[in-house]
Design a protein around this motif. Structure first.
Motif, PDB file in Angstrom:
ATOM      1  N   PHE A  89       1.023  -1.232   0.023  1.00  0.00           N
ATOM      2  CA  PHE A  89       0.149   0.121  -0.122  1.00  0.00           C
ATOM      3  C   PHE A  89       1.080   1.162  -0.001  1.00  0.00           C
ATOM      4  O   PHE A  89       2.107   1.019  -0.119  1.00  0.00           O
ATOM      5  CB  PHE A  89      -0.943   0.082   1.110  1.00  0.00           C
ATOM      6  CG  PHE A  89      -0.516   0.490   2.524  1.00  0.00           C
ATOM      7  CD1 PHE A  89      -1.122   1.654   2.905  1.00  0.00           C
ATOM      8  CD2 PHE A  89       0.504  -0.110   3.403  1.00  0.00           C
ATOM      9  CE1 PHE A  89      -0.810   2.203   4.410  1.00  0.00           C
ATOM     10  CE2 PHE A  89       0.959   0.507   4.495  1.00  0.00           C
ATOM     11  CZ  PHE A  89       0.306   1.555   5.008  1.00  0.00           C
ATOM     12  N   ASP A  90       0.224   2.302  -0.037  1.00  0.00           N
ATOM     13  CA  ASP A  90       1.006   3.687  -0.500  1.00  0.00           C
ATOM     14  C   ASP A  90       1.584   4.198   1.013  1.00  0.00           C
ATOM     15  O   ASP A  90       2.110   5.520   0.580  1.00  0.00           O
ATOM     16  CB  ASP A  90       0.262   4.588  -1.292  1.00  0.00           C
ATOM     17  CG  ASP A  90      -1.022   5.015  -0.489  1.00  0.00           C
ATOM     18  OD1 ASP A  90      -1.239   4.665   0.596  1.00  0.00           O
ATOM     19  OD2 ASP A  90      -1.801   5.903  -1.307  1.00  0.00           O
ATOM     20  N   GLY A  91       1.147   3.680   1.964  1.00  0.00           N
ATOM     21  CA  GLY A  91       1.641   4.432   3.235  1.00  0.00           C
ATOM     22  C   GLY A  91       0.855   5.283   3.764  1.00  0.00           C
ATOM     23  O   GLY A  91       0.955   5.988   4.862  1.00  0.00           O
ATOM     24  N   LYS A  92      -0.503   5.608   2.959  1.00  0.00           N
ATOM     25  CA  LYS A  92      -1.286   6.667   3.488  1.00  0.00           C
ATOM     26  C   LYS A  92      -2.620   6.184   3.571  1.00  0.00           C
ATOM     27  O   LYS A  92      -3.308   6.267   4.473  1.00  0.00           O
ATOM     28  CB  LYS A  92      -1.178   7.722   2.459  1.00  0.00           C
ATOM     29  CG  LYS A  92       0.110   8.464   2.257  1.00  0.00           C
ATOM     30  CD  LYS A  92      -0.058   9.658   0.991  1.00  0.00           C
ATOM     31  CE  LYS A  92       1.491  10.202   0.723  1.00  0.00           C
ATOM     32  NZ  LYS A  92       1.506  11.033  -0.237  1.00  0.00           N
ATOM     33  N   THR A  93      -3.098   5.603   2.351  1.00  0.00           N
ATOM     34  CA  THR A  93      -4.465   5.003   2.368  1.00  0.00           C
ATOM     35  C   THR A  93      -4.418   3.591   2.681  1.00  0.00           C
ATOM     36  O   THR A  93      -3.991   2.926   1.738  1.00  0.00           O
ATOM     37  CB  THR A  93      -5.339   5.319   1.178  1.00  0.00           C
ATOM     38  OG1 THR A  93      -5.237   6.986   0.889  1.00  0.00           O
ATOM     39  CG2 THR A  93      -6.642   5.007   1.000  1.00  0.00           C
ATOM     40  N   ILE A  94      -5.230   3.188   3.777  1.00  0.00           N
ATOM     41  CA  ILE A  94      -5.260   1.674   3.696  1.00  0.00           C
ATOM     42  C   ILE A  94      -6.536   0.911   2.901  1.00  0.00           C
ATOM     43  O   ILE A  94      -7.520   1.419   2.796  1.00  0.00           O
ATOM     44  CB  ILE A  94      -5.789   1.473   5.310  1.00  0.00           C
ATOM     45  CG1 ILE A  94      -4.469   1.765   6.160  1.00  0.00           C
ATOM     46  CG2 ILE A  94      -5.977  -0.051   5.502  1.00  0.00           C
ATOM     47  CD1 ILE A  94      -4.955   1.802   7.512  1.00  0.00           C
ATOM     48  N   PRO A  95      -5.751  -0.102   2.149  1.00  0.00           N
ATOM     49  CA  PRO A  95      -6.808  -0.563   1.129  1.00  0.00           C
ATOM     50  C   PRO A  95      -8.041  -1.321   1.716  1.00  0.00           C
ATOM     51  O   PRO A  95      -8.178  -2.640   1.264  1.00  0.00           O
ATOM     52  CB  PRO A  95      -5.832  -1.368   0.093  1.00  0.00           C
ATOM     53  CG  PRO A  95      -4.883  -1.591   1.104  1.00  0.00           C
ATOM     54  CD  PRO A  95      -4.617  -0.438   2.257  1.00  0.00           C
ATOM     55  N   PHE A  96      -8.615  -1.088   2.834  1.00  0.00           N
ATOM     56  CA  PHE A  96      -9.842  -1.946   3.318  1.00  0.00           C
ATOM     57  C   PHE A  96     -10.805  -1.103   3.502  1.00  0.00           C
ATOM     58  O   PHE A  96     -10.689   0.147   3.978  1.00  0.00           O
ATOM     59  CB  PHE A  96      -9.244  -2.675   4.378  1.00  0.00           C
ATOM     60  CG  PHE A  96      -8.148  -3.940   4.109  1.00  0.00           C
ATOM     61  CD1 PHE A  96      -8.492  -5.000   3.319  1.00  0.00           C
ATOM     62  CD2 PHE A  96      -6.842  -3.449   4.383  1.00  0.00           C
ATOM     63  CE1 PHE A  96      -7.615  -6.046   2.991  1.00  0.00           C
ATOM     64  CE2 PHE A  96      -6.183  -4.271   4.045  1.00  0.00           C
ATOM     65  CZ  PHE A  96      -6.435  -5.757   3.361  1.00  0.00           C
ATOM     66  N   SER A  97     -12.060  -1.507   3.635  1.00  0.00           N
ATOM     67  CA  SER A  97     -13.329  -0.669   3.942  1.00  0.00           C
ATOM     68  C   SER A  97     -13.341  -0.462   5.369  1.00  0.00           C
ATOM     69  O   SER A  97     -12.620  -1.147   6.341  1.00  0.00           O
ATOM     70  CB  SER A  97     -14.508  -1.589   3.411  1.00  0.00           C
ATOM     71  OG  SER A  97     -14.546  -2.678   3.996  1.00  0.00           O
ATOM     72  N   ALA A  98     -14.330   0.482   5.898  1.00  0.00           N
ATOM     73  CA  ALA A  98     -14.322   0.708   7.400  1.00  0.00           C
ATOM     74  C   ALA A  98     -14.614  -0.457   7.983  1.00  0.00           C
ATOM     75  O   ALA A  98     -15.455  -1.469   7.592  1.00  0.00           O
ATOM     76  CB  ALA A  98     -15.656   1.791   7.253  1.00  0.00           C
ATOM     77  N   LYS A  99     -14.109  -0.395   9.334  1.00  0.00           N
ATOM     78  CA  LYS A  99     -14.481  -1.478  10.335  1.00  0.00           C
ATOM     79  C   LYS A  99     -14.283  -3.021   9.694  1.00  0.00           C
ATOM     80  O   LYS A  99     -14.855  -4.049  10.056  1.00  0.00           O
ATOM     81  CB  LYS A  99     -15.737  -1.398  10.908  1.00  0.00           C
ATOM     82  CG  LYS A  99     -16.087  -0.183  11.671  1.00  0.00           C
ATOM     83  CD  LYS A  99     -17.386   0.116  12.166  1.00  0.00           C
ATOM     84  CE  LYS A  99     -17.763   1.306  12.860  1.00  0.00           C
ATOM     85  NZ  LYS A  99     -18.793   1.492  13.689  1.00  0.00           N
ATOM     86  N   SER A 100     -13.151  -3.344   8.887  1.00  0.00           N
ATOM     87  CA  SER A 100     -13.027  -4.559   8.460  1.00  0.00           C
ATOM     88  C   SER A 100     -12.159  -5.197   9.463  1.00  0.00           C
ATOM     89  O   SER A 100     -12.198  -6.513   9.295  1.00  0.00           O
ATOM     90  CB  SER A 100     -11.933  -4.348   7.274  1.00  0.00           C
ATOM     91  OG  SER A 100     -12.691  -3.260   6.087  1.00  0.00           O
ATOM     92  N   PHE A 101     -11.463  -4.776  10.626  1.00  0.00           N
ATOM     93  CA  PHE A 101     -10.751  -5.488  11.405  1.00  0.00           C
ATOM     94  C   PHE A 101     -11.197  -5.346  12.999  1.00  0.00           C
ATOM     95  O   PHE A 101     -11.512  -4.242  13.196  1.00  0.00           O
ATOM     96  CB  PHE A 101      -9.328  -5.368  11.102  1.00  0.00           C
ATOM     97  CG  PHE A 101      -8.869  -5.658   9.781  1.00  0.00           C
ATOM     98  CD1 PHE A 101      -8.303  -6.890   9.623  1.00  0.00           C
ATOM     99  CD2 PHE A 101      -8.792  -4.784   8.715  1.00  0.00           C
ATOM    100  CE1 PHE A 101      -7.879  -7.126   8.338  1.00  0.00           C
ATOM    101  CE2 PHE A 101      -8.394  -5.049   7.584  1.00  0.00           C
ATOM    102  CZ  PHE A 101      -7.995  -6.318   7.275  1.00  0.00           C
ATOM    103  N   GLU A 102     -11.150  -6.341  13.689  1.00  0.00           N
ATOM    104  CA  GLU A 102     -11.131  -6.265  15.121  1.00  0.00           C
ATOM    105  C   GLU A 102     -10.122  -5.341  15.825  1.00  0.00           C
ATOM    106  O   GLU A 102     -10.226  -4.240  16.541  1.00  0.00           O
ATOM    107  CB  GLU A 102     -11.139  -7.391  15.984  1.00  0.00           C
ATOM    108  CG  GLU A 102     -12.526  -8.135  16.097  1.00  0.00           C
ATOM    109  CD  GLU A 102     -13.031  -9.111  15.086  1.00  0.00           C
ATOM    110  OE1 GLU A 102     -14.176  -9.064  14.917  1.00  0.00           O
ATOM    111  OE2 GLU A 102     -12.206  -9.734  14.533  1.00  0.00           O
TER     112      GLU A 102
END
Length: 200
Positions: free
Chosen positions: A74-87
């Motif tokens: 990833f680009d170090g800025k924008t995380i490539p996952f949707s909101a609340k994807s992980f605990e």
């Protein structure tokens, strides 16, 4: 020379102690974890071995061929996952490498449900910035890691947590990551691990 000493006497010990400390911040039950800036994946591998119910996903701007876990670039800025994807999100010595640490922390806040576990530094004490820069150069320069030296003071950390509505649930600043002969210089008040939960 310095890099060889670091590799032989410090890096392996640090990784082992660090994963032991981090384990106490995670639940024993099943949980999804995003390891942001996972590097070689060694910490994630140790965590999953100690806590088999953790499912760790790694992302990093620099994907290493010898990474211990699968890593998504990833680009170090924008995380490539949707909101609340992980605990949980995990950031181990990552935020001070970001050109905009608050933006990356904000992204972690976006994709997490329960809390963010952070291992990082705080600028506190005599020659703190100089010591942290030396440590960063010794450990990361040869890997091509970005080194903007964006270390925060305790008040800057507190301001960021308040802006993102995160509250400390567990905190440890006595990590003892280094051998006794080195801990007085490279340890003391420069490191912390904290679990910061989302305010309800």
């Amino acid at each position: 020379m310095i890099a060889r000493v670091h590799e032989k006497f410090i890096k392996t010990r640090r990784a082992f102690i660090l994963h032991e400390k981090l384990c106490s911040f995670f639940p024993d039950n099943k949980a999804s974890v995003l390891d942001i800036g996972c590097g070689d994946g060694a910490v994630a591998r140790h965590l999953m071995k100690a806590k088999p119910n953790l499912q760790v996903t790694g992302i990093d701007p620099l994907v290493r061929a010898d990474a211990a876990i699968p890593v998504t670039k990833f680009d170090g800025k924008t995380i490539p996952f949707s909101a609340k994807s992980f605990e949980f999100c995990l950031l181990v010595d990552v935020l001070h490498h970001a050109h905009d640490p608050f933006l990356l922390l904000q992204e972690a806040r976006r994709v997490v449900k329960n809390g963010i576990i952070i291992k990082d530094h705080k600028v506190q004490g005599l020659l703190a910035r100089q010591t942290l820069r030396f440590m960063d150069n010794t450990h990361n320069c040869r890997y091509g890691v970005s080194l903007p030296y964006n270390y925060w003071t305790p008040s800057e950390w507190q301001t960021a947590f308040e802006r993102l509505h995160l509250k400390p649930a567990k905190y440890n600043s006595n990590l003892q990551l280094y051998p006794a002969w080195a801990d007085w210089l490279f340890g003391h008040d420069l490191h912390f691990i904290g679990l910061f939960e989302i305010k309800k």
